[in-house]
Design an enzyme around this catalytic site. Structure first.
Site, PDB file in Angstrom:
ATOM      1  N   GLU A   1     -22.135 -40.406  -5.103  1.00  0.00           N
ATOM      2  CA  GLU A   1     -21.086 -39.954  -4.169  1.00  0.00           C
ATOM      3  C   GLU A   1     -20.347 -41.159  -3.579  1.00  0.00           C
ATOM      4  OE1 GLU A   1     -22.409 -36.865  -1.442  1.00  0.00           O
ATOM      5  OE2 GLU A   1     -22.815 -35.526  -3.126  1.00  0.00           O
TER       6      GLU A   1
ATOM      7  N   GLU B   1     -26.076 -32.629  -8.773  1.00  0.00           N
ATOM      8  CA  GLU B   1     -26.441 -32.006  -7.489  1.00  0.00           C
ATOM      9  C   GLU B   1     -25.772 -30.648  -7.429  1.00  0.00           C
ATOM     10  OE1 GLU B   1     -26.319 -34.242  -3.820  1.00  0.00           O
ATOM     11  OE2 GLU B   1     -26.805 -36.111  -4.871  1.00  0.00           O
TER      12      GLU B   1
HETATM   13  O1  AHR Z   1     -28.862 -33.418  -1.553  1.00  0.00           O
HETATM   14  C1  AHR Z   1     -28.534 -33.837  -0.280  1.00  0.00           C
HETATM   15  C2  AHR Z   1     -27.333 -34.775  -0.253  1.00  0.00           C
HETATM   16  O2  AHR Z   1     -26.202 -34.098  -0.665  1.00  0.00           O
HETATM   17  C3  AHR Z   1     -27.390 -35.970  -1.160  1.00  0.00           C
HETATM   18  O3  AHR Z   1     -28.078 -37.030  -0.590  1.00  0.00           O
HETATM   19  C4  AHR Z   1     -25.961 -36.322  -1.317  1.00  0.00           C
HETATM   20  O4  AHR Z   1     -25.700 -36.967  -2.553  1.00  0.00           O
HETATM   21  C5  AHR Z   1     -25.243 -35.003  -1.175  1.00  0.00           C
HETATM   22  O5  AHR Z   1     -24.182 -35.079  -0.318  1.00  0.00           O
END
Ligand code: AHR
Length: 493
Positions: free
Chosen positions: A173, A296
């Site tokens: 991210e 994710e």
């Molecule tokens: O999964 C929780 C968080 O969500 C992670 O650390 C991040 O990459 C995303 O924003």
């Protein structure tokens, strides 16, 4: 009548087992308590890692495990997490609750965990606050077999032979918690960092660049244009929240039909995002060399009342199970481009497979979906056409049914079907063209209650049972799918 047509003669590529990947971050009780309890714990463990969690995860064939973050990855300095535990540096986990991290779970412990789980490690390096040298030396430490400063240090720390490491993420991210970069800037940073991610001996890295947040089509375009020829995978993060805005998260357990519908509607946006991102990737990479890695995804609800807001601990119901089943159907159906994903996160955080409380452990409804769907791993996707009605609520509508189907190495056909409607069963004709099954078996996950879930007092309140709603019909089968259900069928010739 509703119908699903399946053409086993039309094969559409292999569903990579890596679509069924998992994510573990130094966040809340995922690593500490979830996996790591320490050698002296009364909870049964092997070298500090709890046995019950490992055993349960092995049962669903987890193919890869992403670590150490997430946002944590871009403030993690791996050298603080190797060597004697008593000498390891402490740090503050600024993203997740401001707790003190003692670095007792580091590179050696993570790679040992992956060995125990028999899965591939997927390590995410630090671009946001780390250096090129630090990232480069991490790979040397893990994978170099000759004489070098890092290989020597690894041996001094008790590991003679290098590990195999395939999946490596160059930042996380980086449009947000990983450095707040613009895509043009990150693309250049990615090119620089990845240059020094070396392949030692026969270890060949699969380099994954940071991709877009949800529907940020500009980010993916810039990355493909500027660095597409220097990566093996490009990530995508998209979480399902109940409200129309990120801030409007709902409760995991207390919701009405509006909350149910909204969550289903928002999770179906994954189809649109994967399709549009893939179309942009096709322009720069028509041969589909670069994988879209959805590393994710999953539901993000409000934390359970009374728990640390920075720990992201949430319960998990039949509604979450349908979100998982729907997303996995989407990924399977896009297996030409989506070749790896990781649900967030594996234990005790967000849409977890497993929840723990001291020595107790429970399997969530989402775990059971991964168990039912594991038959698709490395099987061949076959063409399916869904012709079913919509689920309508409050003047809006979404497709009631979603499906994916695959044929495995022994020519068994597996079909996974989700009925998103919490009020209405679906009567479906399953048309199998020239596939003539001699035996059919099925499992179903369902309940009469939208928020059915497992608790430490009643850990088996919601588990899959045999599916009985299948009868023979002309050129196929007749199915009766109860409202809000997930069905897995196995058809053998
Ligand atoms: O999964 C929780 C968080 O969500 C992670 O650390 C991040 O990459 C995303 O924003």
């Amino acid at each position: 009548m509703n119908s699903i047509k399946i053409y086993t003669g039309q094969r559409k590529g292999v569903i990579s087992k890596h679509i069924y990947g998992q994510f573990s971050e130094h966040l809340g009780r995922c690593i500490y308590e979830g996996f790591w309890v320490g050698e002296d714990s009364p909870i049964p463990n092997t070298n500090g890692i709890r046995n019950d969690v490992v055993e349960a995860l092995k049962n669903i064939n987890i193919p890869n495990l992403r670590w150490p973050g997430g946002c944590f990855a871009d403030e993690y300095h791996w050298k603080d997490g190797v060597g004697p535990k008593s000498k390891r540096k402490y740090m503050i986990n600024t993203h997740w609750g401001g707790v003190v991290e003692n670095n007792h779970f580091g590179t050696h412990e993570f790679l040992m965990l992956c060995d125990m789980l028999e899965c591939e490690p997927y390590i995410c390096g630090n671009v946001g606050s780390g250096t090129v040298q630090e990232m480069s030396e991490w790979i040397e430490y893990i994978t170099f077999d000759g004489q070098s400063p890092m290989a020597k240090w690894r041996r001094e720390n008790g590991r003679e032979k290098p590990w195999k490491l395939k999946f490596f993420g160059v930042g996380n991210e980086n449009w947000g918690c990983g450095g707040n970069m613009r895509p043009e800037y990150y693309a250049d940073e990615y090119r620089r960092y990845q240059t020094y991610c070396r392949n030692y001996g026969d270890n060949k890295l699969f380099k994954i660049a940071c991709g877009p947040n949800s529907g940020d089509y500009h980010w993916i375009e810039v990355m493909m244009k500027e660095a597409g020829n220097m990566m093996d995978g490009l990530s995508l993060h998209y979480y399902t929240v109940e409200g129309d805005r990120w801030e409007e998260k709902g409760s995991a357990l207390e919701f009405d039909e509006k909350g149910w519908f909204q969550l289903m509607k928002h999770t179906l946006l994954m189809e649109e995002m994967v399709t549009k991102h893939s179309a942009i990737m096709d322009v720069y990479d028509p041969q589909k060399k670069v994988a879209l890695v959805v590393d994710e995804w999953g539901t993000w609800h409000r934390v359970e009342p009374g728990t640390n807001p920075g720990f992201l601990y949430q319960q998990n119901t039949l509604r979450d199970a349908l979100v998982a089943g729907t997303n996995l159907n989407i990924f399977n159906n896009h297996c030409d481009r989506v070749r790896m994903t990781a649900i967030a996160q594996v234990v005790n955080v967000l849409q977890a497979m497993i929840l723990t409380e001291g020595g107790k452990m429970l399997l969530t409804p989402t775990y059971h979906v991964f168990d039912m769907y594991k038959v698709h791993q490395e099987a061949e996707l076959v063409h399916s056409i869904v012709n079913c009605g919509d689920y309508e609520f409050g003047g809006e509508k979404i497709p009631q049914i979603n499906v994916s189907a695959s044929v495995d190495a022994s020519e068994k056909l597996h079909v996974t079907i989700c009925n998103l409607n919490p009020n209405k069963a679906a009567h479906i004709r399953l048309d199998l063209a020239d596939f003539k099954p001699s035996a059919v078996r099925g499992r179903i996950l369902t309940s009469d209650t939208m928020n059915k879930h497992n608790t430490f007092e009643n850990p088996n309140a919601l588990t899959p049972v045999d599916f009985k709603g299948c009868t023979a019909a002309q050129s196929g089968l007749k199915l009766e799918l109860p409202k809000m259900s997930i069905v897995q069928l196995e058809l053998s010739k």
